[in-house]
Write a protein that holds these residues in place. Structure first.
Motif, PDB file in Angstrom:
ATOM      1  N   LYS A 133       0.799  -1.235   0.000  1.00  0.00           N
ATOM      2  CA  LYS A 133       0.000   0.000   0.000  1.00  0.00           C
ATOM      3  C   LYS A 133       0.830   1.282   0.000  1.00  0.00           C
ATOM      4  O   LYS A 133       0.253   2.359  -0.007  1.00  0.00           O
ATOM      5  CB  LYS A 133      -0.965   0.036   1.195  1.00  0.00           C
ATOM      6  CG  LYS A 133      -1.984  -1.088   1.217  1.00  0.00           C
ATOM      7  CD  LYS A 133      -2.938  -0.907   2.379  1.00  0.00           C
ATOM      8  CE  LYS A 133      -3.983  -1.993   2.427  1.00  0.00           C
ATOM      9  NZ  LYS A 133      -4.938  -1.797   3.549  1.00  0.00           N
ATOM     10  N   GLU A 138      -8.875  11.494  -1.214  1.00  0.00           N
ATOM     11  CA  GLU A 138      -8.805  10.055  -1.426  1.00  0.00           C
ATOM     12  C   GLU A 138      -7.374   9.527  -1.352  1.00  0.00           C
ATOM     13  O   GLU A 138      -7.156   8.319  -1.312  1.00  0.00           O
ATOM     14  CB  GLU A 138      -9.412   9.699  -2.792  1.00  0.00           C
ATOM     15  CG  GLU A 138     -10.899  10.018  -2.914  1.00  0.00           C
ATOM     16  CD  GLU A 138     -11.456   9.640  -4.277  1.00  0.00           C
ATOM     17  OE1 GLU A 138     -10.668   9.110  -5.094  1.00  0.00           O
ATOM     18  OE2 GLU A 138     -12.645   9.878  -4.509  1.00  0.00           O
ATOM     19  N   SER A 176      -5.029   1.811  -2.234  1.00  0.00           N
ATOM     20  CA  SER A 176      -5.919   0.670  -2.455  1.00  0.00           C
ATOM     21  C   SER A 176      -5.822   0.220  -3.911  1.00  0.00           C
ATOM     22  O   SER A 176      -5.311   0.941  -4.764  1.00  0.00           O
ATOM     23  CB  SER A 176      -7.368   1.042  -2.114  1.00  0.00           C
ATOM     24  OG  SER A 176      -7.798   2.147  -2.897  1.00  0.00           O
ATOM     25  N   ALA A 177      -6.315  -0.977  -4.159  1.00  0.00           N
ATOM     26  CA  ALA A 177      -6.196  -1.554  -5.501  1.00  0.00           C
ATOM     27  C   ALA A 177      -6.919  -0.719  -6.549  1.00  0.00           C
ATOM     28  O   ALA A 177      -6.497  -0.661  -7.708  1.00  0.00           O
ATOM     29  CB  ALA A 177      -6.746  -2.982  -5.499  1.00  0.00           C
ATOM     30  N   ASN A 178      -8.002  -0.037  -6.175  1.00  0.00           N
ATOM     31  CA  ASN A 178      -8.737   0.758  -7.155  1.00  0.00           C
ATOM     32  C   ASN A 178      -8.022   2.056  -7.526  1.00  0.00           C
ATOM     33  O   ASN A 178      -8.489   2.801  -8.388  1.00  0.00           O
ATOM     34  CB  ASN A 178     -10.154   1.067  -6.658  1.00  0.00           C
ATOM     35  CG  ASN A 178     -10.148   1.852  -5.353  1.00  0.00           C
ATOM     36  OD1 ASN A 178      -9.097   2.230  -4.845  1.00  0.00           O
ATOM     37  ND2 ASN A 178     -11.327   2.086  -4.801  1.00  0.00           N
ATOM     38  N   GLN A 179      -6.878   2.329  -6.880  1.00  0.00           N
ATOM     39  CA  GLN A 179      -6.067   3.491  -7.246  1.00  0.00           C
ATOM     40  C   GLN A 179      -4.978   3.124  -8.251  1.00  0.00           C
ATOM     41  O   GLN A 179      -4.154   3.966  -8.595  1.00  0.00           O
ATOM     42  CB  GLN A 179      -5.449   4.103  -5.984  1.00  0.00           C
ATOM     43  CG  GLN A 179      -6.485   4.763  -5.079  1.00  0.00           C
ATOM     44  CD  GLN A 179      -5.897   5.245  -3.766  1.00  0.00           C
ATOM     45  OE1 GLN A 179      -4.854   4.790  -3.319  1.00  0.00           O
ATOM     46  NE2 GLN A 179      -6.587   6.190  -3.135  1.00  0.00           N
ATOM     47  N   THR A 180      -4.993   1.886  -8.718  1.00  0.00           N
ATOM     48  CA  THR A 180      -4.075   1.493  -9.788  1.00  0.00           C
ATOM     49  C   THR A 180      -4.385   2.303 -11.040  1.00  0.00           C
ATOM     50  O   THR A 180      -5.526   2.321 -11.514  1.00  0.00           O
ATOM     51  CB  THR A 180      -4.207  -0.013 -10.082  1.00  0.00           C
ATOM     52  OG1 THR A 180      -3.795  -0.748  -8.924  1.00  0.00           O
ATOM     53  CG2 THR A 180      -3.358  -0.411 -11.268  1.00  0.00           C
ATOM     54  N   ASP A 181      -3.383   2.980 -11.573  1.00  0.00           N
ATOM     55  CA  ASP A 181      -3.599   3.847 -12.734  1.00  0.00           C
ATOM     56  C   ASP A 181      -2.239   4.352 -13.210  1.00  0.00           C
ATOM     57  O   ASP A 181      -1.194   3.959 -12.683  1.00  0.00           O
ATOM     58  CB  ASP A 181      -4.510   5.014 -12.364  1.00  0.00           C
ATOM     59  CG  ASP A 181      -5.350   5.495 -13.547  1.00  0.00           C
ATOM     60  OD1 ASP A 181      -4.830   5.462 -14.687  1.00  0.00           O
ATOM     61  OD2 ASP A 181      -6.504   5.906 -13.327  1.00  0.00           O
ATOM     62  N   HIS A 196       0.858   0.043  -9.982  1.00  0.00           N
ATOM     63  CA  HIS A 196      -0.018  -1.129  -9.843  1.00  0.00           C
ATOM     64  C   HIS A 196      -0.066  -1.523  -8.371  1.00  0.00           C
ATOM     65  O   HIS A 196       0.915  -1.981  -7.792  1.00  0.00           O
ATOM     66  CB  HIS A 196       0.511  -2.289 -10.687  1.00  0.00           C
ATOM     67  CG  HIS A 196      -0.272  -3.561 -10.522  1.00  0.00           C
ATOM     68  ND1 HIS A 196      -1.598  -3.656 -10.860  1.00  0.00           N
ATOM     69  CD2 HIS A 196       0.089  -4.774 -10.025  1.00  0.00           C
ATOM     70  CE1 HIS A 196      -2.020  -4.884 -10.608  1.00  0.00           C
ATOM     71  NE2 HIS A 196      -1.027  -5.575 -10.083  1.00  0.00           N
ATOM     72  N   GLY A 225      -4.028  -5.930  -4.592  1.00  0.00           N
ATOM     73  CA  GLY A 225      -5.002  -6.087  -3.512  1.00  0.00           C
ATOM     74  C   GLY A 225      -4.728  -7.334  -2.714  1.00  0.00           C
ATOM     75  O   GLY A 225      -4.035  -8.259  -3.151  1.00  0.00           O
TER      76      GLY A 225
END
Length: 225
Positions: free
Chosen positions: A35, A83, A103-108, A134, A137
């Motif tokens: 994280k 966030e 968090s995993a949804n912040q992968t970008d 990347h 999670g």
């Protein structure tokens, strides 16, 4: 100490630039296991500005500004997006962005932007290739799938088969009796119609040969007074 896993790629030296130009180089990939991430933005500037601003942007269109840092005589760092947990650090010819509790949804994909603010002219770097962060999670515990048992029928199978056979036999028997009764009724109706039509008729070939009629002609003189 902050633990993180980063994939480093060799960066070619930044080429010499004309005056008042900024060039930024980033590692193309950063893998995050715990994280926490550290993104380094190397830059080259060949101008006379004294006040700068560096910011980190998220997304292919850089629509989300995560955080920024500005410096001149003093350095100020600020997090613009609730966030993210982000802090910028300025060192010679580079800016370091530390992110934690990702968090995993912040992968970008993330882009560094360096701006020369003052004195004029205002300049900023052309968009770099960016860094893909990347965030892995956590793997949840594998749950055993619940097996759903189909409800069993209250009547055993052999009883249902026997009942079906008996019903089928009686259906065929009733059908046969009905057909036999219908045929007998049809024959009786035919015989009754033959008995009712007993009036003799002239054969077609005897009508013009002068034969007497089978039915006697009534003598109406007997009724005369």
């Amino acid at each position: 100490a902050v633990l993180y896993k980063q994939v480093f790629f060799s960066l070619s030296p930044l080429p010499s630039l004309p005056e008042n130009k900024i060039l930024v180089a980033q590692s193309p990939l950063l893998i995050v296991d715990n994280k926490n991430a550290t993104l380094v933005c190397n830059y080259t500037y060949n101008g006379t500005a004294e006040e700068f601003r560096a910011s980190l942007h998220k997304g292919t269109d850089s629509a989300v500004e995560v955080c920024f840092i500005s410096w001149k005589t003093t350095k100020n760092s600020s997090n613009l997006n609730e966030e993210f947990n982000c802090q910028g650090i300025h060192e010679k010819d580079k800016v370091i962005f530390n992110l934690w509790n990702m968090s995993a949804n912040q992968t970008d994909i993330y882009f560094c932007k360096i701006e020369a603010m003052y004195p004029p002219p205002y300049v900023y770097n052309e968009k770099s290739n960016g860094t893909v962060i990347h965030v892995k999670g956590k793997r949840g515990n594998l749950k055993t799938p619940i097996q759903i048992q189909e409800p069993q029928s209250a009547i055993p199978l052999w009883i249902m088969v026997t009942m079906t056979g008996v019903l089928g036999f009686y259906s065929m028997l009733i059908t046969a009796v009905f057909i036999d009764y219908w045929q007998k009724s049809k024959k009786n109706m035919y015989h009754q119609s033959d008995y009712m039509n007993m009036t003799p008729r002239h054969p077609p070939y005897q009508k013009n040969k002068g034969y007497p009629s089978y039915a006697p002609t009534r003598d109406y003189t007997a009724y005369r007074s």
